[in-house]
Write a protein that holds these residues in place. Structure first.
Motif, PDB file in Angstrom:
ATOM      1  N   ALA A  15       0.843  -1.192   0.000  1.00 20.49           N
ATOM      2  CA  ALA A  15       0.000   0.000   0.000  1.00 20.49           C
ATOM      3  C   ALA A  15       0.885   1.251   0.000  1.00 20.49           C
ATOM      4  O   ALA A  15       1.987   1.237   0.553  1.00 20.49           O
ATOM      5  N   PRO A  16       0.453   2.335  -0.615  1.00 14.95           N
ATOM      6  CA  PRO A  16       1.240   3.575  -0.619  1.00 14.95           C
ATOM      7  C   PRO A  16       1.467   4.090   0.798  1.00 14.95           C
ATOM      8  O   PRO A  16       0.596   3.989   1.656  1.00 14.95           O
ATOM      9  N   GLN A  17       2.652   4.630   1.031  1.00 18.79           N
ATOM     10  CA  GLN A  17       2.972   5.235   2.313  1.00 18.79           C
ATOM     11  C   GLN A  17       3.993   6.347   2.084  1.00 18.79           C
ATOM     12  O   GLN A  17       4.623   6.395   1.026  1.00 18.79           O
ATOM     13  N   PRO A  18       4.184   7.259   3.053  1.00 20.43           N
ATOM     14  CA  PRO A  18       5.108   8.372   2.854  1.00 20.43           C
ATOM     15  C   PRO A  18       6.519   7.888   2.519  1.00 20.43           C
ATOM     16  O   PRO A  18       7.028   6.935   3.117  1.00 20.43           O
ATOM     17  N   CYS A  19       7.139   8.548   1.577  1.00 19.33           N
ATOM     18  CA  CYS A  19       8.501   8.197   1.169  1.00 19.33           C
ATOM     19  C   CYS A  19       9.491   8.603   2.257  1.00 19.33           C
ATOM     20  O   CYS A  19       9.447   9.739   2.746  1.00 19.33           O
ATOM     21  N   PRO A  20      10.414   7.706   2.647  1.00 18.75           N
ATOM     22  CA  PRO A  20      11.387   8.064   3.686  1.00 18.75           C
ATOM     23  C   PRO A  20      12.556   8.879   3.160  1.00 18.75           C
ATOM     24  O   PRO A  20      13.387   9.345   3.950  1.00 18.75           O
ATOM     25  N   TYR A  21      12.649   9.079   1.848  1.00 14.32           N
ATOM     26  CA  TYR A  21      13.805   9.748   1.258  1.00 14.32           C
ATOM     27  C   TYR A  21      13.501  11.119   0.685  1.00 14.32           C
ATOM     28  O   TYR A  21      14.313  12.033   0.785  1.00 14.32           O
ATOM     29  N   LEU A  22      12.327  11.271   0.058  1.00 12.37           N
ATOM     30  CA  LEU A  22      11.993  12.525  -0.602  1.00 12.37           C
ATOM     31  C   LEU A  22      10.694  13.072  -0.023  1.00 12.37           C
ATOM     32  O   LEU A  22       9.657  12.412  -0.089  1.00 12.37           O
ATOM     33  N   ALA A  23      10.759  14.255   0.531  1.00 11.86           N
ATOM     34  CA  ALA A  23       9.602  14.866   1.198  1.00 11.86           C
ATOM     35  C   ALA A  23       8.456  15.081   0.211  1.00 11.86           C
ATOM     36  O   ALA A  23       8.665  15.475  -0.943  1.00 11.86           O
ATOM     37  N   GLY A  24       7.261  14.803   0.683  1.00 12.15           N
ATOM     38  CA  GLY A  24       6.077  15.045  -0.115  1.00 12.15           C
ATOM     39  C   GLY A  24       5.766  13.983  -1.135  1.00 12.15           C
ATOM     40  O   GLY A  24       4.794  14.115  -1.894  1.00 12.15           O
ATOM     41  N   ARG A  25       6.552  12.908  -1.166  1.00 11.15           N
ATOM     42  CA  ARG A  25       6.297  11.846  -2.133  1.00 11.15           C
ATOM     43  C   ARG A  25       5.800  10.585  -1.415  1.00 11.15           C
ATOM     44  O   ARG A  25       5.942  10.443  -0.204  1.00 11.15           O
ATOM     45  N   VAL A  26       5.248   9.687  -2.208  1.00  9.56           N
ATOM     46  CA  VAL A  26       4.673   8.453  -1.681  1.00  9.56           C
ATOM     47  C   VAL A  26       5.400   7.263  -2.295  1.00  9.56           C
ATOM     48  O   VAL A  26       5.692   7.262  -3.502  1.00  9.56           O
ATOM     49  N   GLU A  27       5.705   6.277  -1.472  1.00 10.21           N
ATOM     50  CA  GLU A  27       6.401   5.098  -1.985  1.00 10.21           C
ATOM     51  C   GLU A  27       5.480   3.882  -2.028  1.00 10.21           C
ATOM     52  O   GLU A  27       4.503   3.771  -1.292  1.00 10.21           O
ATOM     53  N   ARG A  28       5.833   2.971  -2.901  1.00  7.95           N
ATOM     54  CA  ARG A  28       5.132   1.706  -3.055  1.00  7.95           C
ATOM     55  C   ARG A  28       6.163   0.684  -3.502  1.00  7.95           C
ATOM     56  O   ARG A  28       7.068   1.023  -4.281  1.00  7.95           O
ATOM     57  N   LYS A  29       6.083  -0.543  -3.003  1.00  7.01           N
ATOM     58  CA  LYS A  29       7.083  -1.557  -3.324  1.00  7.01           C
ATOM     59  C   LYS A  29       6.448  -2.774  -3.983  1.00  7.01           C
ATOM     60  O   LYS A  29       5.366  -3.217  -3.600  1.00  7.01           O
ATOM     61  N   LEU A  30       7.161  -3.320  -4.958  1.00  2.00           N
ATOM     62  CA  LEU A  30       6.833  -4.606  -5.562  1.00  2.00           C
ATOM     63  C   LEU A  30       7.650  -5.648  -4.815  1.00  2.00           C
ATOM     64  O   LEU A  30       8.863  -5.474  -4.642  1.00  2.00           O
ATOM     65  N   PHE A  31       7.021  -6.728  -4.339  1.00  2.00           N
ATOM     66  CA  PHE A  31       7.778  -7.681  -3.530  1.00  2.00           C
ATOM     67  C   PHE A  31       7.316  -9.113  -3.756  1.00  2.00           C
ATOM     68  O   PHE A  31       6.227  -9.369  -4.268  1.00  2.00           O
TER      69      PHE A  31
END
Length: 269
Positions: A15-31
């Protein structure tokens, strides 16, 4: 997701969640899960395609409107130590390296806590207890090593959890004594892994993700030759500052196309 036979890895998206590296962006992972007799081969194959391991999971960023997280590796054969890097090696010449099977200790955890509290107090690992730390170190279905670095008084100053791949060594996670800044231990760990790869006759050191624009990840661009996984292939970057990772949502492949392009170790896609 694709419909695959039970013995073929299944891929999922977080699920999308706040990016830990770039402010204001959202991260999502394929796993995908890393388990069974083919774990080592799967880890080898997917590491060559930009994936990283965390315990028994392999993952790769798959964000909806950003492609800034780039898997990075050093090409060992062409690596040469800069003047500053040679000084770092000299400052740490008193350290003893000891590589063993992945087993967590209280001494490691104490060092890990000091490192987190000093450098990543607001990070996702900030509340990790000893049991969770042990799981991070010990729960590995592939060939892994815990590498400790101690001074001549026997004090543990740095530790790296390292996977041994078919074509290199992968620095899964490392931490070090924050109260010894003059040693530049983060730099030293990478440099010593170049030596480890050379000693083992392996061509690459996998560094994890480099994120242009992230101060946390800027240090990786200081090591050359640095290759990044971009557009389905590894490419050497000449000038990190000239790399433009701006992306439009329509320029990124849909999840199903990303999964379909993954090459599995048995040659299936």
């Amino acid at each position: 997701m694709r419909h695959l036979p039970p013995n073929v890895p299944q891929f999922y998206v977080t699920a999308p969640q706040p990016c830990p590296y770039l402010a204001g962006r959202v991260e999502r992972k394929l796993f995908t899960a890393l388990q069974g007799a083919d774990s080592q081969r799967l880890n080898d194959a997917l590491s060559r395609q930009g994936f990283r391991r965390s315990q028994n999971v392999l993952y790769r960023p798959s964000c909806a409107d950003c492609s800034s997280c780039l898997s990075a590796r050093l090409r060992v054969s062409d690596f040469s130590f800069s003047r500053n890097q040679r000084r770092v090696m000299k400052r740490n010449a008193d350290l003893t390296r000891n590589g063993t099977s992945p087993w967590a200790t209280e001494e490691q955890y104490a060092l890990f806590r000091r490192y987190l509290d000093h450098r990543h107090a607001d990070g996702g690992m900030a509340d990790m207890d000893m049991f969770e730390f042990a799981a991070m170190i010990e729960e590995t279905p592939v060939k892994s090593r815990i590498i400790e670095y101690s001074d001549d008084q026997g004090n543990l100053l740095a530790t790296a959890l390292t996977d041994v791949l078919e074509d290199g060594v992968s620095m899964v996670y490392s931490f070090f004594e924050p109260d010894a800044p003059s040693r530049s231990l983060g730099t030293y760990l990478i440099l010593d892994h170049v030596r480890i790869a050379r000693e083992a006759g392996l061509p690459y050191v996998y560094l994890g993700y480099w994120v242009p624009g992230s101060d946390k990840m800027a240090y990786k661009a200081r090591f050359r030759p640095l290759e990044i996984y971009l557009g389905g292939q590894w490419r050497e970057i000449e000038d990190p500052n000239a790399l433009d990772m701006g992306a439009h949502p329509l320029s990124l492949d849909p999840i199903q196309d990303q999964v379909a392009a993954i090459q599995l170790p048995d040659g299936k896609v």
